[in-house]
Design a protein around this motif. Sequence first.
Motif, PDB file in Angstrom:
ATOM      1  N   ASN A  39      38.149  19.900 -27.294  1.00  0.00           N
ATOM      2  CA  ASN A  39      36.965  19.139 -26.924  1.00  0.00           C
ATOM      3  C   ASN A  39      36.527  18.337 -28.152  1.00  0.00           C
ATOM      4  OD1 ASN A  39      34.571  18.153 -25.973  1.00  0.00           O
ATOM      5  ND2 ASN A  39      33.658  20.151 -25.562  1.00  0.00           N
ATOM      6  N   LEU A  40      36.411  17.029 -28.017  1.00  0.00           N
ATOM      7  CA  LEU A  40      36.026  16.183 -29.146  1.00  0.00           C
ATOM      8  C   LEU A  40      34.654  16.547 -29.711  1.00  0.00           C
ATOM      9  CD1 LEU A  40      37.276  12.636 -28.111  1.00  0.00           C
ATOM     10  CD2 LEU A  40      38.157  14.095 -29.927  1.00  0.00           C
ATOM     11  N   VAL A  50      41.558  11.607 -35.284  1.00  0.00           N
ATOM     12  CA  VAL A  50      42.489  10.523 -34.971  1.00  0.00           C
ATOM     13  C   VAL A  50      43.382  11.101 -33.888  1.00  0.00           C
ATOM     14  CG1 VAL A  50      44.442   9.169 -35.801  1.00  0.00           C
ATOM     15  CG2 VAL A  50      42.432   9.448 -37.249  1.00  0.00           C
ATOM     16  N   VAL A  51      43.314  10.516 -32.708  1.00  0.00           N
ATOM     17  CA  VAL A  51      44.065  11.040 -31.569  1.00  0.00           C
ATOM     18  C   VAL A  51      45.252  10.120 -31.320  1.00  0.00           C
ATOM     19  CG1 VAL A  51      43.926  11.840 -29.196  1.00  0.00           C
ATOM     20  CG2 VAL A  51      41.870  11.839 -30.615  1.00  0.00           C
ATOM     21  N   SER A  93      44.705  16.381 -19.853  1.00  0.00           N
ATOM     22  CA  SER A  93      43.869  17.110 -20.810  1.00  0.00           C
ATOM     23  C   SER A  93      42.479  16.488 -20.910  1.00  0.00           C
ATOM     24  CB  SER A  93      44.536  17.101 -22.183  1.00  0.00           C
ATOM     25  OG  SER A  93      44.530  15.791 -22.711  1.00  0.00           O
ATOM     26  N   PRO A  94      41.506  17.235 -21.455  1.00  0.00           N
ATOM     27  CA  PRO A  94      40.166  16.659 -21.657  1.00  0.00           C
ATOM     28  C   PRO A  94      40.194  15.403 -22.539  1.00  0.00           C
ATOM     29  CG  PRO A  94      40.117  19.041 -21.979  1.00  0.00           C
ATOM     30  CD  PRO A  94      41.556  18.651 -21.800  1.00  0.00           C
ATOM     31  N   VAL A 107      43.734   6.414 -31.366  1.00  0.00           N
ATOM     32  CA  VAL A 107      42.284   6.312 -31.233  1.00  0.00           C
ATOM     33  C   VAL A 107      41.639   6.980 -32.440  1.00  0.00           C
ATOM     34  CG1 VAL A 107      40.276   6.857 -29.806  1.00  0.00           C
ATOM     35  CG2 VAL A 107      42.484   6.421 -28.720  1.00  0.00           C
ATOM     36  N   LEU A 108      40.745   6.261 -33.101  1.00  0.00           N
ATOM     37  CA  LEU A 108      39.972   6.803 -34.212  1.00  0.00           C
ATOM     38  C   LEU A 108      38.558   7.056 -33.711  1.00  0.00           C
ATOM     39  CD1 LEU A 108      39.430   7.482 -37.196  1.00  0.00           C
ATOM     40  CD2 LEU A 108      39.092   5.037 -37.587  1.00  0.00           C
ATOM     41  N   VAL A 109      38.114   8.307 -33.848  1.00  0.00           N
ATOM     42  CA  VAL A 109      36.779   8.701 -33.405  1.00  0.00           C
ATOM     43  C   VAL A 109      35.964   9.015 -34.654  1.00  0.00           C
ATOM     44  CG1 VAL A 109      35.465  10.358 -32.025  1.00  0.00           C
ATOM     45  CG2 VAL A 109      37.750   9.671 -31.286  1.00  0.00           C
ATOM     46  N   GLY A 110      34.749   8.489 -34.718  1.00  0.00           N
ATOM     47  CA  GLY A 110      33.888   8.725 -35.869  1.00  0.00           C
ATOM     48  C   GLY A 110      33.253  10.102 -35.823  1.00  0.00           C
TER      49      GLY A 110
END
Length: 148
Positions: A39-40, A50-51, A93-94, A107-110
């Motif tokens: 879960n992010l 980083v996904v 997946s989630p 994908v880069l998530v902050g």
Amino acid sequence: MKPFLALVLSSFLTPALGCSALADTAEQPALIQSGEGVNLASFQWHKRPVVVFADSPEDPRFSEQMAYLESEQQALLDRDVVVLTDTNPSAASPLRKALRPRGFMLVLVGKDGGVKLRKPHPWTVRELSRSIDKFPDRLREVEDRREK
């Protein structure tokens, strides 16, 4: 007598130093993890995920991206990055539900949980690092480290 004393002392100090070095590496979490069941929100305010998505682990773009990420792990660790991989589109997946990739996607998530970057092709660690270093929260982190 002095060389013998140095030999004896070094034999006692070497294992102690080796154990502390092993303890330091054991404390660090793995940089690259499977994204299955992740879960992010669990990374919010702690890490920058980083996904890396692909339809198969044999995808040449996936292999190229993973080689880039594995070659310069320290730069990513310095920026609190954790790499999540998902190469099974049929599992739904989630991560796939939240980020909706099509084929290969980076994908880069902050740290705030927002998507900062989406790329349909591999990026080098240098390119990722330069993007991360422009984030306001990253600039604040650098300033805080300078003050200490």
